[in-house]
Design a protein around this motif. Structure first.
Motif, PDB file in Angstrom:
ATOM      1  N   LEU A 221       0.822  -1.218   0.000  1.00 16.74           N
ATOM      2  CA  LEU A 221       0.000   0.000   0.000  1.00 16.74           C
ATOM      3  C   LEU A 221       0.855   1.267   0.000  1.00 16.74           C
ATOM      4  O   LEU A 221       0.485   2.269  -0.600  1.00 16.74           O
ATOM      5  CB  LEU A 221      -0.936   0.000   1.216  1.00 16.74           C
ATOM      6  N   SER A 222       2.010   1.188   0.681  1.00 15.10           N
ATOM      7  CA  SER A 222       2.861   2.388   0.755  1.00 15.10           C
ATOM      8  C   SER A 222       3.442   2.741  -0.615  1.00 15.10           C
ATOM      9  O   SER A 222       3.753   3.894  -0.875  1.00 15.10           O
ATOM     10  CB  SER A 222       3.979   2.184   1.775  1.00 15.10           C
ATOM     11  N   THR A 223       3.562   1.749  -1.499  1.00 17.39           N
ATOM     12  CA  THR A 223       4.067   2.059  -2.851  1.00 17.39           C
ATOM     13  C   THR A 223       3.057   2.913  -3.621  1.00 17.39           C
ATOM     14  O   THR A 223       3.402   3.578  -4.586  1.00 17.39           O
ATOM     15  CB  THR A 223       4.359   0.774  -3.661  1.00 17.39           C
ATOM     16  N   PHE A 224       1.790   2.869  -3.165  1.00 14.68           N
ATOM     17  CA  PHE A 224       0.766   3.727  -3.785  1.00 14.68           C
ATOM     18  C   PHE A 224       0.570   5.007  -2.975  1.00 14.68           C
ATOM     19  O   PHE A 224      -0.423   5.714  -3.124  1.00 14.68           O
ATOM     20  CB  PHE A 224      -0.568   2.978  -3.884  1.00 14.68           C
ATOM     21  N   GLY A 225       1.493   5.250  -2.049  1.00  9.17           N
ATOM     22  CA  GLY A 225       1.449   6.479  -1.263  1.00  9.17           C
ATOM     23  C   GLY A 225       0.467   6.437  -0.104  1.00  9.17           C
ATOM     24  O   GLY A 225       0.131   7.476   0.472  1.00  9.17           O
TER      25      GLY A 225
END
Lengths: 457, 297
Positions: B141-145
């Motif tokens: 999820l963090s890769t999508f900010g």
């Protein structure tokens, strides 16, 4: 058709008989080769009551512990059996959690082990179920010298002024730090000093701030510090889930208490709130302490956080040195950090004899040996547990070394706070659910305290 | 000849059924009877000889305990929300696995595999997936900010996590649906196709009615499973945070093994038994209106 029916009937009858015979033969072989633990031993000895010196007798002994701890206990039991040739002790070992479930199930099923390990925290709760033998008379009969055990430790193993369990070790809570993290400039770029022997929270906070690093090597409070990408924490504490062994001594350290004398919650005083607000502040705002979620990610055990190599300091028990040694963590120890006075918790585990034992004489012998000078000296020589019996103190220092003398010295800071049923409920039933997150700055502390106080009523 | 056979068959019948009868008596009737008995006493341990009859006091205590209310609410959450979600998930997966594509057998095996893994191991895997700091989910999820979410530590996220975990281990239900889908006669679809029915109409007017007995079976099994949910709640978050995953059976376990009040645990168990029986009865009654049994037509 009729013949077929008869054949079926015969076949079924034979099958049942065979199964029954199989079960019967199993039982026989078990009792003859003596290989089964608890239940068979109990049955086997029913006829041997009272156990005579010369007659062989088998008793069961149960305790919690890791595989290594159980192995060390087995070594002690082997020594006891060597000195008491007619007594065979079968040990049943479990981990801490399943041990208590198992003991409760045994109590419910009437299959308690003859001798079993107890915790000071559960004495009153289990004594109310009537599972302990009163020990005063039998100990007097065997000439056991209670003067060698500190009265405060003995007091924690009494129920209604009767000795129902004998303390065998005097576990104590201290403050650990990872020496390797402090000595390596990569993990300690600001050159934080190792904590002093009797640190204050101000000192610990300063050190923890320097030891907390984000992925760019910046500390909390520095410009550009990224709190969302911390790679090393200054400390790991979780007051809400370590109420009995961390929060309570810290409350005492600030002249506050966990529970009042009447058993009600005592967390509404300004001194108690000061302590709780401080822990919230260092976790939520200063970011120098791990959150409960971060602790889970680091293995879920606050007391072992420094062994992950990502945490500089954490509170823990003297037994944790085994884990640190296994993890090859170079650790240092101090007393618990203080607000006003240094305080800690002494957690004496004990030994009790089951109220339903059929082997009283052998059970008392084992108890007296394990808690007496001989067994305690053997325990001390292993160098892992702190003996409760003063007669074995020298043996402990000789084995564990001066570095571990702190575990003996820390006992003078032990708080006297017996576990009542209400306190056990607070610590084990309600406290963690209500306080774990609020004391980490997540949730409404006031509402949680109100809720907890109402549950305590 | 016929009469003598009957005479002979009756004892033979009881002899054949004896192992089950003995088991039923030993492992259900006697414990159940004992539980009912102790639920009306103040005996903290079963087998206690020193006890008093307290009438309905234990039941009154149970209803007055706020934790009981929370555990009941959580359990109903899993039944009311979890059962439809998990059953729908099973059905969707079964429909996917019913497609005639190359290598479908491998997919079927893969989807069933998680069911073979012991639940304790499965929960540990999902603890790693959902961990807020080091979990795979937050990393993705963090890769999508997106910000980190404390899935296991949040009062509003822990229950959905448990439901997702149930979908993961739903292989048995998927198999039941798959078998039911395979048994839907093809000629019904062919006839519907000639009449101009589309996919949705086929699904709602042919597939669903034809597999409705399987749906009823799965719903009942899932309802009972969710009423007795324990392992996931214990291992994922020990019923927390703040009782958010404190299920009814977890509360029974705590009453017996932490509070050392077996009489209260037995009281709660009897209440649960009555509740499950009632809901299963209602489901069975309602099923007459929604379930289509082809063999009865």
């Amino acid at each position: 058709m009729k013949t077929n029916g008869k054949i079926s009937l015969l076949a079924l009858t034979m099958s049942i008989a065979l199964v029954a015979a199989g079960c019967g033969s199993n039982n026989n072989s078990n009792s003859s080769n003596n290989s089964t633990p608890a239940t068979n031993a109990g049955t086997e000895n029913t006829a041997a009551t009272p156990a005579k010196e010369a007659e062989p007798v088998t008793i069961t002994y149960s305790q919690w512990g890791t595989a290594e701890e159980l192995q060390r206990t087995q070594e002690l039991l082997d020594k006891f059996m060597a000195a008491n040739k007619n007594i065979t002790v079968k040990m049943e070992g479990k981990d801490w959690g399943s041990y208590w479930d198992g003991l409760t199930a045994n109590a419910a099923g009437g299959t308690l082990p003859d001798v079993f390990k107890t915790s000071f925290a559960f004495i009153e709760k289990y004594a109310e179920l009537g599972i302990f033998k009163e020990l005063d008379g039998p100990l007097k009969d065997v000439g056991f010298d209670l003067n060698n055990i500190d009265p405060s430790l003995l007091g924690l193993h009494k129920y209604k002024d009767k000795q129902v369990s004998l303390p065998i070790d005097a576990n104590v809570i201290v403050w650990y730090y990872n020496k390797t993290l402090f000595s390596d400039p990569k993990t300690n770029p600001k050159g934080a000093k190792e904590p002093s022997l009797e640190p204050t929270w101000a000192e610990i906070e300063e050190i923890a701030t320097k030891m907390t690093l984000d992925k760019n090597g910046k500390n909390p409070g520095e410009a550009g510090f990224n709190a969302k990408n911390i790679v090393q924490w200054g400390m790991s504490i979780s007051p809400g889930s370590t109420i009995d062994w961390f929060l309570e001594p810290e409350l005492w350290s600030n002249n506050a208490k966990l529970v009042n004398d009447d058993g009600s919650l005592a967390l509404d005083t300004p001194e108690a709130k000061e302590v709780m607000d401080y822990f919230i502040d260092i976790t939520k705002n200063k970011k120098i302490n791990t959150t409960p979620a971060q602790i889970e990610g680091l293995g879920g055990q606050v007391g072992l956080a420094i062994s992950t190599g990502k945490v500089a300091m954490n509170p823990g028990g003297n037994w944790n040195i085994n884990n640190f040694k296994e993890a090859k963590t170079e650790y240092g120890t101090t007393y618990l950090p203080k607000f006003k006075e240094t305080k800690t918790v002494v957690q004496p585990a004990g030994m009790a004899v089951s109220s339903s034992t059929k082997n009283e004489e052998a059970a008392y012998k084992l108890l007296a040996w394990l808690a007496g000078p001989e067994g305690q000296t053997e325990l001390a020589k292993q160098g892992y547990s702190i003996p409760a019996n003063k007669a074995a103190a020298d043996a402990y220092i000789a084995t564990a070394g001066e570095a571990n003398k702190i575990f003996l010295d820390a006992q003078k800071f032990g708080i006297i706070s017996p576990f009542t049923v209400k306190k056990t409920d607070l610590v084990w039933t309600y406290g963690e659910q209500s306080l774990k997150l609020p004391l980490a700055g997540d949730g409404d502390l006031e509402a949680a305290l109100k809720d907890l106080a109402s549950k305590m009523k | 000849m016929k009469g003598s056979l009957r005479k002979f068959d009756t004892p033979l019948f009881f002899l054949y059924i004896a192992p089950w009868l003995i088991g039923f008596a030993l492992f259900f009737l006697i414990p159940f009877g004992t539980s009912v008995f102790y639920a009306f006493t103040d005996a903290r341990l079963p087998g206690s000889v020193d006890y008093n009859f307290v009438g309905l006091d234990n039941f009154i205590d149970m209803f007055n305990n706020p934790i009981f209310g929370k555990s009941l609410f959580n359990t109903f959450y899993f039944v009311v929300i979890g059962v439809p979600v998990v059953t729908t998930g099973m059905l969707l997966l079964a429909m996917l696995l019913n497609l005639n594509v190359k290598g479908i057998a491998v997919f079927r095996a893969f989807y069933y595999l998680p069911t073979l893994v012991p639940i304790v191991a499965t929960v540990i895997i999902w603890k790693l997936v959902f961990n807020s700091e080091f979990g795979i989910l937050n990393a993705v999820l963090s890769t999508f900010g997106m910000a980190k979410t404390d899935w296991l530590g949040g009062e509003h996220t822990i229950k959905p996590v448990i439901i997702i975990l149930q979908v993961w281990i739903s292989g048995s239900g998927v198999l039941i649906f798959l078998a039911a889908l395979k048994n839907v006669p093809k000629h019904l679809y062919e006839a519907a196709h000639i009449d101009g029915a589309g996919r949705f109409r086929n699904f709602f007017h042919i597939t669903l009615p034809m597999i409705s007995p399987s749906i009823l079976f799965v719903v009942i099994i899932q309802t009972m499973y969710n009423f007795q949910l324990f392992t996931e709640a214990l291992l994922l978050s020990r019923g927390g945070p703040n009782y958010a995953a404190y299920t009814f059976v977890y509360n029974i376990y705590k009453s017996a093994f932490t509070d050392l009040r077996f009489n209260m645990a037995m009281t709660q168990s009897i209440f649960l038994f009555a509740l499950i029986s009632l809901i299963t009865f209602v489901l069975m009654k309602l099923s007459n209106r929604f379930v289509y049994y082809e063999s009865e037509k």
